[in-house]
Design a protein around this motif. Sequence first.
Motif, PDB file in Angstrom:
ATOM      1  N   ILE A  42     -10.394  90.895  31.678  1.00  0.00           N
ATOM      2  CA  ILE A  42     -11.324  89.834  32.080  1.00  0.00           C
ATOM      3  C   ILE A  42     -12.319  89.538  30.964  1.00  0.00           C
ATOM      4  CG2 ILE A  42     -13.238  89.312  33.660  1.00  0.00           C
ATOM      5  CD1 ILE A  42     -11.644  90.785  35.852  1.00  0.00           C
ATOM      6  N   GLU A  43     -12.762  90.575  30.248  1.00  0.00           N
ATOM      7  CA  GLU A  43     -13.688  90.358  29.130  1.00  0.00           C
ATOM      8  C   GLU A  43     -13.018  89.556  28.015  1.00  0.00           C
ATOM      9  OE1 GLU A  43     -16.882  90.928  29.083  1.00  0.00           O
ATOM     10  OE2 GLU A  43     -16.667  91.662  31.149  1.00  0.00           O
ATOM     11  N   GLN A  44     -11.721  89.846  27.754  1.00  0.00           N
ATOM     12  CA  GLN A  44     -10.996  89.067  26.754  1.00  0.00           C
ATOM     13  C   GLN A  44     -10.875  87.604  27.177  1.00  0.00           C
ATOM     14  OE1 GLN A  44      -7.577  92.165  26.065  1.00  0.00           O
ATOM     15  NE2 GLN A  44      -7.668  90.836  24.275  1.00  0.00           N
ATOM     16  N   LEU A  45     -10.564  87.382  28.447  1.00  0.00           N
ATOM     17  CA  LEU A  45     -10.476  86.017  28.951  1.00  0.00           C
ATOM     18  C   LEU A  45     -11.842  85.336  28.922  1.00  0.00           C
ATOM     19  CD1 LEU A  45      -8.057  86.526  31.978  1.00  0.00           C
ATOM     20  CD2 LEU A  45      -7.555  85.318  29.843  1.00  0.00           C
ATOM     21  N   ARG A  46     -12.900  86.096  29.196  1.00  0.00           N
ATOM     22  CA  ARG A  46     -14.252  85.530  29.159  1.00  0.00           C
ATOM     23  C   ARG A  46     -14.569  85.010  27.751  1.00  0.00           C
ATOM     24  NH1 ARG A  46     -17.361  89.383  31.829  1.00  0.00           N
ATOM     25  NH2 ARG A  46     -17.625  88.075  33.685  1.00  0.00           N
ATOM     26  N   ASN A  47     -14.212  85.789  26.727  1.00  0.00           N
ATOM     27  CA  ASN A  47     -14.439  85.357  25.344  1.00  0.00           C
ATOM     28  C   ASN A  47     -13.601  84.126  25.003  1.00  0.00           C
ATOM     29  OD1 ASN A  47     -16.225  87.484  24.910  1.00  0.00           O
ATOM     30  ND2 ASN A  47     -14.607  88.860  24.168  1.00  0.00           N
ATOM     31  N   PHE A  48     -12.358  84.128  25.498  1.00  0.00           N
ATOM     32  CA  PHE A  48     -11.477  82.988  25.235  1.00  0.00           C
ATOM     33  C   PHE A  48     -12.043  81.706  25.836  1.00  0.00           C
ATOM     34  CE2 PHE A  48      -8.115  80.232  26.953  1.00  0.00           C
ATOM     35  CZ  PHE A  48      -7.479  79.851  25.786  1.00  0.00           C
ATOM     36  N   PHE A  49     -12.431  81.740  27.107  1.00  0.00           N
ATOM     37  CA  PHE A  49     -12.939  80.551  27.781  1.00  0.00           C
ATOM     38  C   PHE A  49     -14.260  80.078  27.176  1.00  0.00           C
ATOM     39  CE2 PHE A  49     -10.212  81.930  31.438  1.00  0.00           C
ATOM     40  CZ  PHE A  49      -9.448  80.773  31.509  1.00  0.00           C
ATOM     41  N   ALA A  50     -15.058  80.998  26.684  1.00  0.00           N
ATOM     42  CA  ALA A  50     -16.353  80.629  26.102  1.00  0.00           C
ATOM     43  C   ALA A  50     -16.193  79.806  24.829  1.00  0.00           C
ATOM     44  CB  ALA A  50     -17.170  81.888  25.809  1.00  0.00           C
ATOM     45  N   GLU A  51     -15.021  79.928  24.160  1.00  0.00           N
ATOM     46  CA  GLU A  51     -14.794  79.204  22.908  1.00  0.00           C
ATOM     47  C   GLU A  51     -14.091  77.869  23.113  1.00  0.00           C
ATOM     48  OE1 GLU A  51     -12.618  81.889  20.468  1.00  0.00           O
ATOM     49  OE2 GLU A  51     -14.302  83.288  20.205  1.00  0.00           O
ATOM     50  N   GLN A  52     -13.766  77.530  24.367  1.00  0.00           N
ATOM     51  CA  GLN A  52     -13.089  76.270  24.643  1.00  0.00           C
ATOM     52  C   GLN A  52     -14.090  75.122  24.631  1.00  0.00           C
ATOM     53  OE1 GLN A  52      -9.639  76.543  24.707  1.00  0.00           O
ATOM     54  NE2 GLN A  52     -10.399  78.579  24.168  1.00  0.00           N
ATOM     55  N   THR A  53     -13.553  73.909  24.575  1.00  0.00           N
ATOM     56  CA  THR A  53     -14.390  72.705  24.618  1.00  0.00           C
ATOM     57  C   THR A  53     -13.968  71.853  25.802  1.00  0.00           C
ATOM     58  OG1 THR A  53     -14.557  72.719  22.202  1.00  0.00           O
ATOM     59  CG2 THR A  53     -15.182  70.686  23.344  1.00  0.00           C
ATOM     60  N   PRO A  54     -14.850  71.699  26.805  1.00  0.00           N
ATOM     61  CA  PRO A  54     -16.153  72.354  26.937  1.00  0.00           C
ATOM     62  C   PRO A  54     -15.984  73.819  27.309  1.00  0.00           C
ATOM     63  CG  PRO A  54     -15.657  71.110  28.907  1.00  0.00           C
ATOM     64  CD  PRO A  54     -14.537  70.812  27.958  1.00  0.00           C
ATOM     65  N   PRO A  55     -16.997  74.665  27.007  1.00  0.00           N
ATOM     66  CA  PRO A  55     -16.886  76.098  27.321  1.00  0.00           C
ATOM     67  C   PRO A  55     -16.891  76.346  28.825  1.00  0.00           C
ATOM     68  CG  PRO A  55     -19.099  75.549  26.572  1.00  0.00           C
ATOM     69  CD  PRO A  55     -18.276  74.314  26.372  1.00  0.00           C
ATOM     70  N   LEU A  56     -16.155  77.389  29.239  1.00  0.00           N
ATOM     71  CA  LEU A  56     -16.109  77.801  30.642  1.00  0.00           C
ATOM     72  C   LEU A  56     -16.628  79.230  30.760  1.00  0.00           C
ATOM     73  CD1 LEU A  56     -12.529  76.466  31.501  1.00  0.00           C
ATOM     74  CD2 LEU A  56     -14.702  75.308  31.863  1.00  0.00           C
ATOM     75  N   GLU A  57     -17.035  79.585  31.964  1.00  0.00           N
ATOM     76  CA  GLU A  57     -17.581  80.913  32.183  1.00  0.00           C
ATOM     77  C   GLU A  57     -16.841  81.629  33.312  1.00  0.00           C
ATOM     78  OE1 GLU A  57     -21.669  80.442  33.084  1.00  0.00           O
ATOM     79  OE2 GLU A  57     -22.218  79.676  31.100  1.00  0.00           O
ATOM     80  N   ILE A  58     -16.639  82.942  33.150  1.00  0.00           N
ATOM     81  CA  ILE A  58     -16.128  83.771  34.238  1.00  0.00           C
ATOM     82  C   ILE A  58     -17.332  84.488  34.844  1.00  0.00           C
ATOM     83  CG2 ILE A  58     -14.663  85.713  34.877  1.00  0.00           C
ATOM     84  CD1 ILE A  58     -12.828  85.012  32.573  1.00  0.00           C
ATOM     85  N   HIS A  59     -17.582  84.266  36.113  1.00  0.00           N
ATOM     86  CA  HIS A  59     -18.719  84.920  36.761  1.00  0.00           C
ATOM     87  C   HIS A  59     -18.224  85.732  37.957  1.00  0.00           C
ATOM     88  CE1 HIS A  59     -18.346  81.424  39.454  1.00  0.00           C
ATOM     89  NE2 HIS A  59     -18.943  82.183  40.363  1.00  0.00           N
ATOM     90  N   TYR A  60     -19.024  86.712  38.353  1.00  0.00           N
ATOM     91  CA  TYR A  60     -18.679  87.583  39.477  1.00  0.00           C
ATOM     92  C   TYR A  60     -19.304  87.041  40.750  1.00  0.00           C
ATOM     93  CZ  TYR A  60     -17.961  91.744  42.315  1.00  0.00           C
ATOM     94  OH  TYR A  60     -17.575  92.614  43.304  1.00  0.00           O
ATOM     95  N   ASP A  61     -18.452  86.810  41.758  1.00  0.00           N
ATOM     96  CA  ASP A  61     -18.902  86.338  43.063  1.00  0.00           C
ATOM     97  C   ASP A  61     -19.139  87.561  43.944  1.00  0.00           C
ATOM     98  OD1 ASP A  61     -19.156  85.360  45.662  1.00  0.00           O
ATOM     99  OD2 ASP A  61     -17.773  83.689  45.311  1.00  0.00           O
ATOM    100  N   LEU A  62     -20.414  87.928  44.097  1.00  0.00           N
ATOM    101  CA  LEU A  62     -20.747  89.145  44.834  1.00  0.00           C
ATOM    102  C   LEU A  62     -20.323  89.052  46.297  1.00  0.00           C
ATOM    103  CD1 LEU A  62     -22.120  91.914  44.616  1.00  0.00           C
ATOM    104  CD2 LEU A  62     -24.290  90.799  45.217  1.00  0.00           C
ATOM    105  N   GLY A  63     -20.495  87.882  46.905  1.00  0.00           N
ATOM    106  CA  GLY A  63     -20.156  87.720  48.321  1.00  0.00           C
ATOM    107  C   GLY A  63     -18.673  87.899  48.601  1.00  0.00           C
ATOM    108  N   GLN A  64     -17.822  87.398  47.677  1.00  0.00           N
ATOM    109  CA  GLN A  64     -16.377  87.483  47.879  1.00  0.00           C
ATOM    110  C   GLN A  64     -15.744  88.641  47.107  1.00  0.00           C
ATOM    111  OE1 GLN A  64     -14.649  85.474  50.005  1.00  0.00           O
ATOM    112  NE2 GLN A  64     -16.643  84.630  50.606  1.00  0.00           N
ATOM    113  N   ASN A  65     -16.552  89.370  46.332  1.00  0.00           N
ATOM    114  CA  ASN A  65     -16.062  90.528  45.573  1.00  0.00           C
ATOM    115  C   ASN A  65     -14.897  90.145  44.655  1.00  0.00           C
ATOM    116  OD1 ASN A  65     -15.968  93.218  44.730  1.00  0.00           O
ATOM    117  ND2 ASN A  65     -14.432  93.763  46.285  1.00  0.00           N
TER     118      ASN A  65
END
Length: 308
Positions: A42-65
Amino acid sequence: MAEEKGFRLLSLYDQLVNRGSIQKKEAAQVFGVSERSIQRDIEQLRNFFAEQTPPLEIHYDLGQNCYRLSEGEGAFLSCGEMLAVCKILLESRSLSKREMDQILDKLLVHGMRPPEREKLQEIISNERHFYVEPRHGKPLVDILWTLGQAIQSRSEIQADYRTQTGEKKHRRLQPVGLMCSEFYFYLAAFLKNVDRNQEFEYPEDPYPTIYRVDRLEQIQVQSEHFTVPYGQRFSEGEFRKRVQFMYGGRLRTVHFLYKGPSVEAVLDRLPTAEIVGERDGTYEIRAEVFGKGIDMWLKSQGNYVQVL
């Protein structure tokens, strides 16, 4: 081992993009690895998405785990914006059903997450099912792109044009603008190599001629380019404000009284219109327009309009 990890990363990528979320414990069980391995993926994918145009983010949904992919603020169309775009496209009725379906499908697949996509599909499903394409039924998307590039590069084009009566005329054109109005796309272009006294009602008319795009055939972009002096440069936006009915002709000023239920509808229909007076709910209006199409519109208003 590397192949297994590559497959796992692609699978997790697909899960985020097309299914909306990743549950770390469940993913670890599916791939037979530890949750720590999934976290590293997930950290590797997070770095990948952050470098896209436009950048995307992977976030943790606490309610849905689970982990979800989210867009940066303003990066993509919201659900409401996407609905507005789809409705405008469908209401325009300017494309064949096949082209309309292709565009809508791509908008929904690439612009929305699955849950929202399904909701929007339900909202527009009835209108898509009963969509009525224009009678000409011609595919236009590629033609529009060809014309758009010719306009941008100021390249002359040759084409055959079928008039409203079915007569075919060969034309050499200098294209300067594309417009869409009431079910049809139109090309604004200056006509070359013709006897203006014979072809034009007003030979001295300095404005471009309007052609329905679906009536253009055998379009060929030429190597010859044309120039327009800066002071006479065609302004598509300004021209569009004055050519509401897609009929050629002189630039005219119309002056009339309006006593109908909605003066706002008149002002929206004629972007150059201005109210120059008002008395007892009767509005005096003046507007600049091209051509004779305004005459038909004024007559269609019946007793609401009195031409001055």
